[in-house]
Design a protein around this motif. Structure first.
Motif, PDB file in Angstrom:
ATOM      1  N   ALA A   1       0.937  -1.057  -0.045  1.00  0.00           N
ATOM      2  CA  ALA A   1      -0.047   0.075  -0.060  1.00  0.00           C
ATOM      3  C   ALA A   1       0.823   1.266   0.061  1.00  0.00           C
ATOM      4  CB  ALA A   1      -0.733  -0.017   1.202  1.00  0.00           C
ATOM      5  N   ALA A   2       1.894   1.067   0.868  1.00  0.00           N
ATOM      6  CA  ALA A   2       2.921   2.453   0.803  1.00  0.00           C
ATOM      7  C   ALA A   2       3.616   2.459  -0.598  1.00  0.00           C
ATOM      8  CB  ALA A   2       4.049   2.170   1.889  1.00  0.00           C
ATOM      9  N   ILE A   3       3.909   1.605  -1.204  1.00  0.00           N
ATOM     10  CA  ILE A   3       4.445   1.778  -2.687  1.00  0.00           C
ATOM     11  C   ILE A   3       3.585   2.700  -3.639  1.00  0.00           C
ATOM     12  CG2 ILE A   3       5.312   0.590  -4.710  1.00  0.00           C
ATOM     13  CD1 ILE A   3       6.419  -1.518  -2.923  1.00  0.00           C
ATOM     14  N   ASP A   4       1.952   2.164  -3.367  1.00  0.00           N
ATOM     15  CA  ASP A   4       1.157   2.766  -4.413  1.00  0.00           C
ATOM     16  C   ASP A   4       0.842   4.308  -3.861  1.00  0.00           C
ATOM     17  OD1 ASP A   4       0.676   0.686  -5.872  1.00  0.00           O
ATOM     18  OD2 ASP A   4      -1.037  -0.045  -4.799  1.00  0.00           O
ATOM     19  N   ALA A   5       0.909   4.401  -2.677  1.00  0.00           N
ATOM     20  CA  ALA A   5       0.654   5.640  -1.962  1.00  0.00           C
ATOM     21  C   ALA A   5       1.619   6.676  -2.291  1.00  0.00           C
ATOM     22  CB  ALA A   5       0.737   5.711  -0.435  1.00  0.00           C
ATOM     23  N   VAL A   6       2.875   6.079  -2.280  1.00  0.00           N
ATOM     24  CA  VAL A   6       3.967   7.057  -2.558  1.00  0.00           C
ATOM     25  C   VAL A   6       4.088   7.454  -4.039  1.00  0.00           C
ATOM     26  CG1 VAL A   6       6.686   7.028  -2.802  1.00  0.00           C
ATOM     27  CG2 VAL A   6       5.561   6.365  -0.522  1.00  0.00           C
ATOM     28  N   GLU A   7       3.696   6.357  -4.962  1.00  0.00           N
ATOM     29  CA  GLU A   7       3.722   6.602  -6.574  1.00  0.00           C
ATOM     30  C   GLU A   7       2.618   7.628  -6.902  1.00  0.00           C
ATOM     31  OE1 GLU A   7       4.035   2.892  -8.635  1.00  0.00           O
ATOM     32  OE2 GLU A   7       2.856   3.938 -10.291  1.00  0.00           O
ATOM     33  N   MET A   8       1.578   7.527  -6.065  1.00  0.00           N
ATOM     34  CA  MET A   8       0.354   8.583  -6.494  1.00  0.00           C
ATOM     35  C   MET A   8       0.752   9.789  -5.639  1.00  0.00           C
ATOM     36  SD  MET A   8      -3.177   6.323  -6.064  1.00  0.00           S
ATOM     37  CE  MET A   8      -2.844   5.046  -4.635  1.00  0.00           C
ATOM     38  N   LEU A   9       1.361  10.029  -4.775  1.00  0.00           N
ATOM     39  CA  LEU A   9       1.732  11.220  -4.050  1.00  0.00           C
ATOM     40  C   LEU A   9       2.857  12.050  -5.047  1.00  0.00           C
ATOM     41  CD1 LEU A   9       1.955  10.266  -0.380  1.00  0.00           C
ATOM     42  CD2 LEU A   9       0.539  11.969  -1.205  1.00  0.00           C
ATOM     43  N   ARG A  10       3.440  11.134  -5.544  1.00  0.00           N
ATOM     44  CA  ARG A  10       4.582  11.734  -6.429  1.00  0.00           C
ATOM     45  C   ARG A  10       3.972  12.076  -7.773  1.00  0.00           C
ATOM     46  NH1 ARG A  10       9.521   7.365  -5.519  1.00  0.00           N
ATOM     47  NH2 ARG A  10      10.243   8.226  -3.697  1.00  0.00           N
ATOM     48  N   GLY A  11       2.949  11.256  -8.168  1.00  0.00           N
ATOM     49  CA  GLY A  11       2.179  11.952  -9.190  1.00  0.00           C
ATOM     50  C   GLY A  11       1.402  13.269  -9.315  1.00  0.00           C
ATOM     51  N   GLN A  12       1.033  13.432  -7.952  1.00  0.00           N
ATOM     52  CA  GLN A  12       0.481  14.547  -7.466  1.00  0.00           C
ATOM     53  C   GLN A  12       1.413  15.784  -7.287  1.00  0.00           C
ATOM     54  OE1 GLN A  12      -1.826  13.711  -3.886  1.00  0.00           O
ATOM     55  NE2 GLN A  12      -3.289  12.286  -5.146  1.00  0.00           N
ATOM     56  N   GLY A  13       2.579  15.535  -7.455  1.00  0.00           N
ATOM     57  CA  GLY A  13       3.643  16.543  -7.287  1.00  0.00           C
ATOM     58  C   GLY A  13       4.431  16.749  -5.853  1.00  0.00           C
ATOM     59  N   GLU A  14       3.909  15.835  -4.968  1.00  0.00           N
ATOM     60  CA  GLU A  14       4.443  15.630  -3.640  1.00  0.00           C
ATOM     61  C   GLU A  14       6.070  15.084  -3.684  1.00  0.00           C
ATOM     62  OE1 GLU A  14       3.963  16.406  -0.389  1.00  0.00           O
ATOM     63  OE2 GLU A  14       1.809  16.989  -0.633  1.00  0.00           O
ATOM     64  N   LYS A  15       7.039  15.517  -2.851  1.00  0.00           N
ATOM     65  CA  LYS A  15       8.325  14.853  -2.818  1.00  0.00           C
ATOM     66  C   LYS A  15       8.273  14.020  -1.554  1.00  0.00           C
ATOM     67  CE  LYS A  15      10.935  18.181  -5.307  1.00  0.00           C
ATOM     68  NZ  LYS A  15      10.672  17.730  -6.715  1.00  0.00           N
ATOM     69  N   VAL A  16       8.295  12.722  -1.944  1.00  0.00           N
ATOM     70  CA  VAL A  16       8.102  11.790  -0.748  1.00  0.00           C
ATOM     71  C   VAL A  16       9.100  10.588  -0.859  1.00  0.00           C
ATOM     72  CG1 VAL A  16       6.533  10.373   0.433  1.00  0.00           C
ATOM     73  CG2 VAL A  16       5.689  12.152  -0.804  1.00  0.00           C
ATOM     74  N   SER A  17      10.008  10.274   0.059  1.00  0.00           N
ATOM     75  CA  SER A  17      10.437   9.002   0.165  1.00  0.00           C
ATOM     76  C   SER A  17      10.019   7.911   0.752  1.00  0.00           C
ATOM     77  CB  SER A  17      11.760   9.420   0.912  1.00  0.00           C
ATOM     78  OG  SER A  17      12.772  10.299   0.323  1.00  0.00           O
ATOM     79  N   LEU A  18      10.486   6.649   0.549  1.00  0.00           N
ATOM     80  CA  LEU A  18       9.890   5.496   1.112  1.00  0.00           C
ATOM     81  C   LEU A  18      10.954   4.510   1.504  1.00  0.00           C
ATOM     82  CD1 LEU A  18       7.450   3.562   1.258  1.00  0.00           C
ATOM     83  CD2 LEU A  18       7.956   2.690  -1.009  1.00  0.00           C
ATOM     84  N   LEU A  19      10.713   4.159   2.790  1.00  0.00           N
ATOM     85  CA  LEU A  19      11.572   3.109   3.371  1.00  0.00           C
ATOM     86  C   LEU A  19      10.800   1.900   3.645  1.00  0.00           C
ATOM     87  CD1 LEU A  19      14.200   2.301   4.919  1.00  0.00           C
ATOM     88  CD2 LEU A  19      13.208   2.989   6.935  1.00  0.00           C
ATOM     89  N   ILE A  20      11.186   0.771   3.152  1.00  0.00           N
ATOM     90  CA  ILE A  20      10.683  -0.414   3.622  1.00  0.00           C
ATOM     91  C   ILE A  20      11.705  -1.313   4.327  1.00  0.00           C
ATOM     92  CG2 ILE A  20       9.543  -2.698   2.679  1.00  0.00           C
ATOM     93  CD1 ILE A  20       8.670  -0.861   0.192  1.00  0.00           C
ATOM     94  N   PRO A  21      11.510  -1.452   5.678  1.00  0.00           N
ATOM     95  CA  PRO A  21      12.421  -2.080   6.443  1.00  0.00           C
ATOM     96  C   PRO A  21      12.181  -3.649   6.509  1.00  0.00           C
ATOM     97  CG  PRO A  21      11.199  -0.345   7.690  1.00  0.00           C
ATOM     98  CD  PRO A  21      10.688  -0.818   6.495  1.00  0.00           C
TER      99      PRO A  21
END
Lengths: 372, 422
Positions: free
Chosen positions: A287-307
């Motif tokens: 879900a986080a991968i999809d969320a970050v991809e969509m946020l970036r699509g909206q112009g947000e700058k977001v990093s993602l960490l999957i421990p």
């Protein structure tokens, strides 16, 4: 992203990938007691492993595994919280005796029996404190099918090279859901070789080399092997709390902390100039991968960490969190277990949470929390 | 040089303790049988008996209280070389908490020996009553005598299937009795009766071991079962689990542009999960990525059966479905299970069997006689209907999938084709 190759595409579940990877890595025994949602793992384990034994309960499961490990086998089991709870004392024994094995913990909704067919991420803090003394036991969490393959093999490698039980943490949705998957993407797995003590000199069952004692099975007749679940010295003889035995107990912790540095696994998808960081492990990472991809699509700058290595917890996770003005940790519980693992109850002010009970966290829920 | 089994004759037990006798007779019995120390694995656990292991030249494994029989069983499973002997030492307290482990080893008739050091109480923790304490025997937790009879561990083990069981008095030379047990093919158990000198003797003055054993009704004797020892029998193994997954070749096109979630729901035994699997493989055959999740009650043979499916031209990460794009309901069970989700739909399609009441929904409702083809095939039929009406995949791709799966004869394909054009 389009799947890279359309070669050997199959409909497959994570359980199958995990058991096959473990078998290829050298696991040769599956000891099981049925429990939902770990039953597919049991089924595949019984079909694939050289030796399969149906134990009458989960305490017996771990005891049989320990006995097998003492003879040189690399046993595997799969369970969920109710079974895992029964295994706890025996896992402590295997940890103290330094016996390699892999325990797949499929999380489901608790407390107690909870809902057997509902996923959850509620067992992380249990794992943190499961060894008496607070000593760390290696815990790897799978985030996708590639992890089911690669981390399972790594779990076997760690179990053997560190002589320790390893917990492979997953959840109902990961091991029971079928997905289209391209088998061509899987990397080859080499069998983990167990190196036995070969020197012509005195053998002590718990004399370490680089924190780990050399292994000899109790079935050989060159040297006496002593395995002991009680406080013991390097020879394996029970001691109260003398200097040598305390050094041995201290070594158990140091062994995991030191040697696991070579097994810090995570995915960090960094976006330059990002002021927000999303963290998710296990099932919630999809879900986080999809969320970050969509946020970036909206112009947000977001990093993602999957421990993926959860215990011992790499310092990198804490350092990363402290470098971002806003961090959202998403996990399927309501008490922020991953954050507690990192910070206790004193959470940094930049932390925000996205939790749930009894249902998967959706990308939309993560986005909403990030956008607050 | 012959290495003795014991490092010393000065064993660490209280004066007069029967554990000393058991340890020394064990070594004597093993010598009689020609074993060398490193042929033998002695598994002990927590209890006074367990402190022997530091005195042994055998391999020693010192485990958890009451678990030595299971730990010894695990070792026995892993012993592949002939000429090895696994011996488990356990107390009466350990036998109480670990009774199941002993029964399991006896049931399987594992090649191992359990020596029960029955001194009638928990000696290490202060003399409490155990499950093997005889009726009337005084302990620190039953000063007026144990009100209950103890387990007959020999009878239980014999009934469970042990090859050889014997009960002996912990007096004199018992090495021959132990040698019989150690030489047994299969599971053997020796219960050695003793009195703990620190608690038992003090709390039961003037009582003799023979009188205690006799009044407890515990016969001194041997019991046999003519059985073959455990033999690891494994079913047919699969050399590679991945080879059992059939690759799905792409041969069709899909015009699906975005992730589409589909729910198939009906009753158990009506082919919902099979239909879902066929739909998914047909979608893969059409170049789509898919996820498929089954959901049903714990009693899998009755009630609803639901499949949650995602189809997408892109790689799918999150596979949860809160509000589906399409729902196919083929029975009342399926409708009841999905009513809430159907109510949340603001668009999309609801395909529902014409026998059912249409629930409140924002989806476009299409009623059809899915069950007319027979309840068992209603779900299979519904995926053809879904494909035909929505165009997410072609019906040909489903037919090809059925053919590739070798199910053409098993499913009423002709009947389905006929029903589709009606």
């Amino acid at each position: 992203m389009q799947e890279k190759s359309k070669g050997s595409r199959v409909l497959i579940d994570g359980s199958r990938l995990m058991i096959e990877a473990l078998a290829r890595a050298g696991a040769d025994a599956f000891i099981g007691y049925p429990i939902t949602p770990a039953n597919l793992l049991y089924q595949y384990g019984s079909q694939r492993m050289e030796l399969m034994l149906a134990a009458p309960d989960e305490i017996t499961t771990l005891q049989w595994m320990s006995g097998l490990a003492a003879t040189g086998k690399l046993p595997v089991t799969a369970t969920s919280f109710p079974g895992f709870a029964l295994m706890l004392e025996s896992m402590n024994m295997a940890y103290m005796m330094e016996l390699p094995m892999v325990i797949i913990l499929v999380q489901r909704l608790g407390p107690a029996t909870g809902t057997a067919t509902c996923g959850a991420q509620g067992d992380l803090l249990l794992l943190k404190g499961m060894i008496s003394g607070g000593h760390p036991i290696p815990v790897l969490a799978t985030a996708d099918f590639m992890d089911c393959w690669q981390l399972s093999a790594k779990a076997a490698e760690i179990a053997v090279s560190l002589r320790t039980p390893v917990v492979l943490l997953t959840s109902k949705e990961e091991v029971m859901t079928h997905k289209s998957f391209n088998l061509d993407l899987l990397q080859e797995i080499n069998k983990v070789e167990r190196k036995e003590f070969q020197l012509d000199c005195e053998y002590k069952s718990y004399k370490p080399t680089d924190f780990v004692p050399d292994f000899l099975p109790v079935t050989q007749k060159r040297y006496q092997v002593r395995l002991n679940a009680s406080t013991h010295d390097q020879t394996g003889i029970l001691q109260h709390s003398n200097e040598e035995s305390m050094a041995n107990t201290r070594r158990l912790e140091e062994k995991v902390l030191h040697r696991m540095k070579a097994h810090y696994y995570y995915t960090f998808d960094e976006q330059k100039e990002a002021s927000k960081l999303v963290i998710a492990y296990g099932i919630t990472s999809s879900a986080a991968i999809d969320a970050v991809e969509m946020l970036r699509g909206q112009g947000e700058k977001v990093s993602l960490l999957i421990p993926k290595t959860l215990i011992p917890c790499p310092d990198f996770y804490r350092e990363l969190i402290l470098n971002y003005p806003r961090v959202v940790i998403a996990e399927e519980n309501i008490n922020h277990q991953f954050a507690s693992l990192l910070f206790g109850q004193n959470f940094p002010e930049n932390l925000a949470f996205c939790g749930s009970l009894g249902k998967m966290i959706s990308p939309g829920e993560i986005m909403e929390e990030v956008n607050k | 040089m012959n290495i003795p089994f014991l490092k010393t004759d000065a064993l660490p037990f209280c004066k007069g303790c029967g554990h000393d006798l058991i340890a020394k007779n064990t070594t004597r019995a093993l010598e009689k049988l020609g074993f060398k120390p490193l042929d033998v694995i002695i598994v002990t656990d927590i209890g006074c008996h367990g402190i022997i292991d530091k005195c042994l030249n055998t391999h020693t494994v010192h485990g958890l209280h009451g678990r030595s029989a299971a730990l010894g069983a695990g070792i026995t499973f892993g012993v592949e070389e002939p000429g090895k002997k696994v011996i488990v030492f356990i107390g009466d307290g350990g036998s109480t908490i670990g009774l199941q482990h002993i029964m399991e080893a006896a049931r399987l008739n594992l090649n191992m020996t359990v020596v029960v050091h029955n001194n009638f109480l928990y000696g290490m923790t202060g003399g409490q009553t155990s499950g093997l304490t005889p009726h009337g025997f005084n302990t620190t937790t039953s000063f007026e005598g144990n009100p209950y009879a103890g387990y007959d561990i020999c009878a239980l083990s014999h009934t469970a299937g042990a090859s050889h069981v014997t009960r002996v008095m912990g007096i004199g030379d018992i090495s021959d009795k132990l040698a019989v047990a150690f030489g047994t093919r299969g599971f053997s158990l020796v219960e050695v009766m003793e009195i703990c000198p620190s608690y038992g003797m003090k709390l039961n003055p003037k009582r003799k071991l023979s009188e205690i054993v006799e009044s407890a009704g515990k016969e001194i004797g041997e019991w046999f079962n003519q059985r073959e020892p455990f033999n690891i029998r494994q079913g047919k193994k699969i050399a590679d689990l991945l080879e059992k997954t059939r690759p799905v070749e792409k041969g069709f096109k899909s015009y699906l542009k975005k992730n589409t979630s589909v729910i198939l729901s009906g009753s158990a035994g009506e082919g919902v999960q099979l239909a879902a699997s066929l739909l998914c493989k047909a979608a893969m055959r059409s170049g789509l990525s898919i996820t498929q999740k089954g959901s049903y009650p714990v009693t899998v043979g009755v009630g609803f059966s639901t499949a949650e499916i995602n189809l997408s031209p892109e790689e799918i990460h999150f596979h949860g479905i809160a509000v589906p794009d399409m729902v196919v309901i083929t029975s009342g069970d399926g409708l009841a299970h999905n009513k809430q989700r159907i109510a949340k739909m603001k668009d999309g399609f609801l395909f529902i069997d014409q026998s059912l009441e249409v629930p409140s929904t924002g989806a476009q409702v299409i009623q059809h006689n899915f069950r007319g083809i027979g309840a068992r095939n209603a779900s299979i039929f519904s995926i053809f209907f879904l494909a035909m009406k929505t165009g997410i995949i072609s019906t040909e791709s489903i037919l090809k999938t059925i053919e590739e799966e070798g199910m053409t004869e098993k499913l009423p394909v002709a009947k389905i084709k006929e029903a589709l054009v009606q």
